[in-house]
Design an enzyme around this catalytic site. Structure first.
Site, PDB file in Angstrom:
ATOM      1  N   MET A 129       2.274  -1.956  -1.749  1.00 19.65           N
ATOM      2  CA  MET A 129       3.292  -2.724  -2.483  1.00 19.65           C
ATOM      3  C   MET A 129       4.664  -2.077  -2.273  1.00 19.65           C
ATOM      4  O   MET A 129       5.585  -2.290  -3.060  1.00 19.65           O
ATOM      5  CB  MET A 129       2.950  -2.782  -3.967  1.00 19.65           C
ATOM      6  CG  MET A 129       1.632  -3.517  -4.230  1.00 19.65           C
ATOM      7  SD  MET A 129       1.539  -4.271  -5.853  1.00 19.65           S
ATOM      8  CE  MET A 129       1.723  -2.855  -6.900  1.00 19.65           C
ATOM      9  N   GLY A 130       4.790  -1.280  -1.215  1.00 18.75           N
ATOM     10  CA  GLY A 130       6.078  -0.642  -0.949  1.00 18.75           C
ATOM     11  C   GLY A 130       6.295   0.543  -1.867  1.00 18.75           C
ATOM     12  O   GLY A 130       5.349   1.116  -2.396  1.00 18.75           O
TER      13      GLY A 130
ATOM     14  N   HIS B 268       5.357   6.483  -0.621  1.00 16.44           N
ATOM     15  CA  HIS B 268       5.418   7.930  -0.812  1.00 16.44           C
ATOM     16  C   HIS B 268       4.389   8.574   0.109  1.00 16.44           C
ATOM     17  O   HIS B 268       3.702   7.865   0.865  1.00 16.44           O
ATOM     18  CB  HIS B 268       5.198   8.306  -2.285  1.00 16.44           C
ATOM     19  CG  HIS B 268       3.975   7.687  -2.881  1.00 16.44           C
ATOM     20  ND1 HIS B 268       2.708   7.995  -2.465  1.00 16.44           N
ATOM     21  CD2 HIS B 268       3.810   6.753  -3.847  1.00 16.44           C
ATOM     22  CE1 HIS B 268       1.821   7.311  -3.143  1.00 16.44           C
ATOM     23  NE2 HIS B 268       2.464   6.519  -3.997  1.00 16.44           N
ATOM     24  N   GLU B 269       4.258   9.889   0.015  1.00 17.10           N
ATOM     25  CA  GLU B 269       3.346  10.615   0.918  1.00 17.10           C
ATOM     26  C   GLU B 269       1.929  10.054   0.903  1.00 17.10           C
ATOM     27  O   GLU B 269       1.221  10.108   1.904  1.00 17.10           O
ATOM     28  CB  GLU B 269       3.306  12.099   0.556  1.00 17.10           C
ATOM     29  CG  GLU B 269       4.221  12.977   1.368  1.00 17.10           C
ATOM     30  CD  GLU B 269       4.105  12.791   2.880  1.00 17.10           C
ATOM     31  OE1 GLU B 269       3.003  12.847   3.421  1.00 17.10           O
ATOM     32  OE2 GLU B 269       5.142  12.587   3.519  1.00 17.10           O
TER      33      GLU B 269
ATOM     34  N   HIS C 196       0.967   6.882   0.617  1.00 20.16           N
ATOM     35  CA  HIS C 196       0.914   5.754   1.558  1.00 20.16           C
ATOM     36  C   HIS C 196       1.017   6.254   2.999  1.00 20.16           C
ATOM     37  O   HIS C 196       0.324   5.764   3.890  1.00 20.16           O
ATOM     38  CB  HIS C 196       2.091   4.796   1.327  1.00 20.16           C
ATOM     39  CG  HIS C 196       2.144   4.198  -0.039  1.00 20.16           C
ATOM     40  ND1 HIS C 196       3.110   4.545  -0.947  1.00 20.16           N
ATOM     41  CD2 HIS C 196       1.369   3.271  -0.638  1.00 20.16           C
ATOM     42  CE1 HIS C 196       2.928   3.853  -2.054  1.00 20.16           C
ATOM     43  NE2 HIS C 196       1.882   3.073  -1.899  1.00 20.16           N
TER      44      HIS C 196
ATOM     45  N   GLN D 215      -1.232  -9.431  -9.639  1.00 20.08           N
ATOM     46  CA  GLN D 215      -1.946  -8.293 -10.218  1.00 20.08           C
ATOM     47  C   GLN D 215      -1.172  -7.644 -11.365  1.00 20.08           C
ATOM     48  O   GLN D 215      -1.578  -6.613 -11.882  1.00 20.08           O
ATOM     49  CB  GLN D 215      -2.322  -7.264  -9.148  1.00 20.08           C
ATOM     50  CG  GLN D 215      -1.154  -6.530  -8.501  1.00 20.08           C
ATOM     51  CD  GLN D 215      -1.623  -5.692  -7.307  1.00 20.08           C
ATOM     52  OE1 GLN D 215      -1.912  -6.208  -6.247  1.00 20.08           O
ATOM     53  NE2 GLN D 215      -1.702  -4.382  -7.489  1.00 20.08           N
TER      54      GLN D 215
ATOM     55  N   LYS E  80      -6.953   7.592  -5.005  1.00 21.75           N
ATOM     56  CA  LYS E  80      -6.288   7.779  -6.299  1.00 21.75           C
ATOM     57  C   LYS E  80      -6.519   6.555  -7.186  1.00 21.75           C
ATOM     58  O   LYS E  80      -6.716   6.674  -8.387  1.00 21.75           O
ATOM     59  CB  LYS E  80      -4.795   8.009  -6.065  1.00 21.75           C
ATOM     60  CG  LYS E  80      -4.046   8.329  -7.315  1.00 21.75           C
ATOM     61  CD  LYS E  80      -2.989   7.295  -7.510  1.00 21.75           C
ATOM     62  CE  LYS E  80      -2.462   7.319  -8.884  1.00 21.75           C
ATOM     63  NZ  LYS E  80      -1.810   6.055  -9.191  1.00 21.75           N
ATOM     64  N   ASP E  81      -6.519   5.377  -6.586  1.00 21.56           N
ATOM     65  CA  ASP E  81      -6.887   4.157  -7.312  1.00 21.56           C
ATOM     66  C   ASP E  81      -8.396   3.970  -7.122  1.00 21.56           C
ATOM     67  O   ASP E  81      -8.854   3.085  -6.394  1.00 21.56           O
ATOM     68  CB  ASP E  81      -6.101   2.964  -6.763  1.00 21.56           C
ATOM     69  CG  ASP E  81      -4.617   3.131  -7.008  1.00 21.56           C
ATOM     70  OD1 ASP E  81      -4.230   3.436  -8.144  1.00 21.56           O
ATOM     71  OD2 ASP E  81      -3.831   2.992  -6.051  1.00 21.56           O
TER      72      ASP E  81
ATOM     73  N   SER F  17       2.401   8.669  -7.072  1.00 21.59           N
ATOM     74  CA  SER F  17       2.336   7.271  -7.490  1.00 21.59           C
ATOM     75  C   SER F  17       3.751   6.721  -7.512  1.00 21.59           C
ATOM     76  O   SER F  17       4.699   7.425  -7.875  1.00 21.59           O
ATOM     77  CB  SER F  17       1.737   7.184  -8.904  1.00 21.59           C
ATOM     78  OG  SER F  17       2.039   5.928  -9.478  1.00 21.59           O
TER      79      SER F  17
HETATM   80  O1  PAF Z   1      -2.787  -0.270  -4.251  1.00 16.92           O
HETATM   81  C1  PAF Z   1      -1.872  -1.097  -4.095  1.00 16.92           C
HETATM   82  O2  PAF Z   1      -0.735  -0.755  -3.773  1.00 16.92           O
HETATM   83  C2  PAF Z   1      -2.157  -2.563  -4.329  1.00 16.92           C
HETATM   84  O3  PAF Z   1      -3.031  -2.760  -5.398  1.00 16.92           O
HETATM   85  C3  PAF Z   1      -2.660  -3.292  -3.084  1.00 16.92           C
HETATM   86  C4  PAF Z   1      -4.013  -2.762  -2.633  1.00 16.92           C
HETATM   87  C5  PAF Z   1      -1.653  -3.138  -1.963  1.00 16.92           C
HETATM   88  C6  PAF Z   1      -2.826  -4.790  -3.376  1.00 16.92           C
HETATM   89  O4  PAF Z   1      -1.629  -5.358  -3.761  1.00 16.92           O
END
Ligand code: PAF
Length: 282
Positions: free
Chosen positions: A31-32, A35-36, A38, A62, A150-151, A186
């Site tokens: 979702m942009g 950070h490190e 991603h 979401q 982490k998620d 996060s």
């Molecule tokens: O983890 C996220 O950033 C979001 O939940 C995802 C998987 C990109 C879906 O929008």
């Protein structure tokens, strides 16, 4: 050089070209506000695949009505530069109308798992996640898709969705990336005040205390919950929403650690809700 596309047809065309040339494709949905954490997913995708696609889409479905959709951090220029540096070939950054045109009515939902843990306070959150991820997987048809552990609940649910729908993709879970003081990276950490930020590493200390107890033989789930709860409680600004020890199979609470389990918690610091977890084996 990273290219930026905004339409589904442009992604499909680029992926078809790569496939025709016999290339493998990796997808990193985000979702942009990169950070490190991603960037570690992107680097891993770069190592594993010939073509790396990342999506940057703040997925409205979401977010609950009272959640932070409007104030969610957005900086596409910065994100594009970071994604390029991490080896991403193409960024898919659609407008909401490209993903959810007027009249959109179809949802993908993993029953039960999405209602537990974070799903209790965020009732439709995981339905929005699985719907957008299913769409992204269909648009891109990658060999592998990368998600941060982490998620943890999100990872378990997406893994189950791919399994249940027989999706021909490998769902790859990548380790949580932490700040030097242990706080899990996060995009929401930027909301913390200086005092909240100073106390937030209590979450990781609590999980480490559970890990240490497991290392010396503790398997009793209520005891582990108590250890985590008490450690978090040492941070005066922390308000735990939940602390749970669950089986990854169904995300239901267990009495003892047996097989793959998740110790997960959600904690409020002021107006900011942070989550963290560890996967453990018993
Ligand atoms: O983890 C996220 O950033 C979001 O939940 C995802 C998987 C990109 C879906 O929008």
């Amino acid at each position: 050089m990273t290219s930026r596309v905004t339409t589904i047809s442009a992604v499909r065309e680029a992926v078809a070209g790569a496939r025709a040339a016999g290339k493998t494709v990796g997808l990193v949905p985000t979702m942009g506000a990169l950070h490190e954490g991603h960037l570690s997913l992107m680097r891993r995708a770069r190592t594993d695949n010939d073509l790396v696609v990342a999506s940057i889409f703040v997925n409205p479905t979401q977010f609950g009505p009272a959640e932070d959709l409007q104030r969610y951090p957005r900086d596409l220029g910065r994100d594009l530069a970071l994604a390029g540096g991490a080896g991403v070939d193409m960024v898919f950054a659609p407008e909401p109308g490209e993903m959810y045109p007027p009249g959109y009515a179809t949802w993908v939902e993993v029953e039960g798992l999405g209602e537990r843990l974070c799903g209790t306070a965020r009732p439709r959150h995981f339905r929005g996640v699985t719907t957008v991820v299913a769409k992204l997987l269909d648009i891109c048809r990658p060999d592998r898709a990368y998600f941060g552990l982490k998620d943890g609940q999100q990872f378990v649910i997406i893994r189950r969705m791919a399994q249940d729908l027989n999706l021909p993709v490998e769902i790859v879970g990548c380790p949580t990336i932490r700040e030097p003081d242990g706080l899990a990276m996060s995009s929401r950490n930027v909301y913390l005040t200086i005092d909240e930020r100073a106390q937030a590493p209590a979450i990781h200390r609590a999980l480490r205390a559970a890990e240490s107890a497991i290392a010396i033989g503790e398997r009793d789930a209520p005891t582990l919950r108590r250890i985590v709860g008490e450690k978090v409680g040492e941070a005066s600004l922390a308000r735990a929403e939940y602390v749970e020890v669950v089986a990854t199979e169904d995300l239901l609470p267990v009495a003892r650690i047996q097989g793959e389990c998740l110790i997960a918690l959600a904690v409020w610091f002021g107006k900011t809700r942070l989550i963290d977890n560890i996967f453990v084996e018993g």
